[in-house]
Design an enzyme around this catalytic site. Structure first.
Site, mmCIF file in Angstrom:
data_model
loop_
_atom_site.group_PDB
_atom_site.id
_atom_site.type_symbol
_atom_site.label_atom_id
_atom_site.label_comp_id
_atom_site.label_asym_id
_atom_site.label_seq_id
_atom_site.Cartn_x
_atom_site.Cartn_y
_atom_site.Cartn_z
ATOM 1 N N LEU A 133 12.718 -64.578 -34.027
ATOM 2 C CA LEU A 133 12.692 -63.880 -32.886
ATOM 3 C C LEU A 133 11.345 -62.958 -32.872
ATOM 4 C CD1 LEU A 133 14.159 -61.945 -30.654
ATOM 5 C CD2 LEU A 133 14.710 -60.366 -32.897
ATOM 6 N N ARG A 250 21.118 -55.687 -39.728
ATOM 7 C CA ARG A 250 20.700 -54.598 -40.453
ATOM 8 C C ARG A 250 21.780 -54.353 -41.642
ATOM 9 N NH1 ARG A 250 18.697 -52.505 -34.621
ATOM 10 N NH2 ARG A 250 16.783 -53.307 -34.771
ATOM 11 N N LEU A 345 10.807 -45.684 -66.942
ATOM 12 C CA LEU A 345 10.201 -46.564 -68.120
ATOM 13 C C LEU A 345 8.939 -46.371 -68.316
ATOM 14 C CD1 LEU A 345 13.154 -47.859 -67.131
ATOM 15 C CD2 LEU A 345 11.777 -50.105 -67.695
ATOM 16 N N GLU A 370 13.895 -56.465 -40.050
ATOM 17 C CA GLU A 370 15.132 -56.227 -39.269
ATOM 18 C C GLU A 370 14.908 -54.911 -38.608
ATOM 19 O OE1 GLU A 370 16.373 -58.921 -39.363
ATOM 20 O OE2 GLU A 370 17.536 -59.498 -41.059
#
Length: 388
Positions: A133, A250, A345, A370
């Site tokens: 697209l 989506r 972490l 998207e």
């Protein structure tokens, strides 16, 4: 690399069959994806065989009817399966979501003959799909696309380029949108193009900061000839088809983002339980405990809004605005949670010894593809203006 065991999220599923399917996906993710992900992502290796396995397990056609080779599952179940896959390997989760979206136009708007001819292989994993697209100058504005499909005696001749194609160069078929007239909203049509069509040439894959196991490339269509029976839906209806597919896509990306965030949260919690400072686990220090609590709330909220939109879809109710909300909330949450997991972490989070640094890099693109999250805000605002 050190791998920490994930803590499965508590799930509310509509049936025992659904529970079994999600458990199957969780086992597949733990046993076949988690052991491979670090090495494959480091090498930028595309795991084509994984998608064949997903097809053999029936996980590529989950939301499509059984009569065309699908599993006939509610979207809320499909998304929770997708979350499990993405939590183990985000590149595979994105690929699964894109493949399911690429099948949507054919499954929804194709003729009986088209569906019978192509869908069983697509949903069964023999063929892998891509979605064409976006273009370099028509990403957030697909109505501005320049790729053209000109009528010929045998069908159409397609010329132009499509950018940011997931599985570009690796897919066996592409759902392509091209201009068939100069009308902005009614001048785009949808086609199913074979991946090995003459004149279809992939450019070199993009070098990305994350999702390196997922090929992304520009495809050049240099006078690609397609037969007339590869037009999906009516000529000129392509933009509407594309936007409907994106609504469902989506939700797929929202579920991928939730899986990614959940995985980062799991690793952060386990580390905080095991790491000690000042004589006790760091999770017992309020500053860190509250950070983890906020991460857990963000994941749970993202999952809830995603499944709420899916349940609207399953009931045949309008869900486009809710899909944009889900994509916005879930991907923003994934970016925040993965960033905070690195912080939990400490120095280790910044190394490749733990997967949270990879999760952080992977989360960023979730806010972009998207439809960027800025576009999602536009969609939501326009819906509010209409009183939706």
């Amino acid at each position: 690399m050190i791998l920490l065991s994930p803590c499965p999220a508590t799930r509310l599923l509509p049936s025992t069959d659904a529970e079994d399917i999600v458990a199957l996906a969780r086992d597949f993710a733990a046993n076949e994806l988690t052991p491979r992900v670090a090495q494959a992502e480091a090498a930028g290796a595309f795991p084509r065989d994984v998608f064949r396995r997903l097809g053999a397990l029936g996980l590529l056609g989950m939301p499509y009817p059984e009569e065309v080779g699908g599993a006939g599952l509610p979207y809320e179940v499909y998304l929770q399966v997708l979350e499990e896959i993405a939590g183990a390997w985000a590149s595979v989760g994105v690929g699964l979501s894109v493949h399911v979206m690429a099948c949507y136009p054919l499954a929804t708007f194709g003729t009986d003959e088209q569906r019978e001819r192509w869908l069983p292989e697509l949903l069964g994993g023999e063929l892998l799909g891509g979605y064409c697209l976006s273009e370099a100058d028509a990403g957030s504005d697909p109505g501005a696309m320049r790729t053209r499909a000109e009528r010929t005696p045998d069908g159409y001749r397609i010329s132009g380029s499509k950018a940011w194609v997931t599985h570009g160069g690796d897919a066996d078929f592409y759902t392509l949108f091209a201009r068939t007239s100069e009308e902005r909203s009614r001048g785009i049509s949808c086609f199913l193009v074979a991946g090995d069509a003459d004149g279809l040439n992939p450019q070199a894959p993009e070098h990305k900061m994350g999702l390196t196991g997922s090929t992304t490339a520009t495809l050049d269509y240099d006078g690609v000839q397609v037969d007339g029976d590869r037009l999906v839906g009516d000529e000129g209806a392509g933009l509407s088809i594309a936007l409907q597919a994106l609504d469902s896509g989506r939700l797929g990306i929202a579920a991928v983002a939730v899986g990614l965030a959940q995985s980062s949260l799991d690793h952060a919690v386990r580390y905080a339980q095991e790491r000690e400072t000042f004589g006790r686990p760091i999770i017992e220090h309020q500053g860190l405990g509250f950070l983890l609590a906020d991460m857990a709330a963000a994941v749970a909220s993202a999952r809830a809004v995603t499944l709420d939109a899916a349940r609207l879809r399953d009931r045949g109710l309008p869900f486009g605005q809710q899909a944009s909300i889900a994509k916005l909330v879930a991907t923003d949450a994934a970016m925040k949670v993965t960033t905070d997991a690195v912080q939990v972490l400490g120095g280790y989070g910044y190394t490749k010894e733990f997967p949270v640094e990879r999760h952080m890099r992977e989360a960023k693109v979730m806010q972009i593809f998207e439809g960027t999250n800025q576009i999602q805000r536009m969609v939501i605002a326009r819906g509010l203006a209409r009183g939706a």
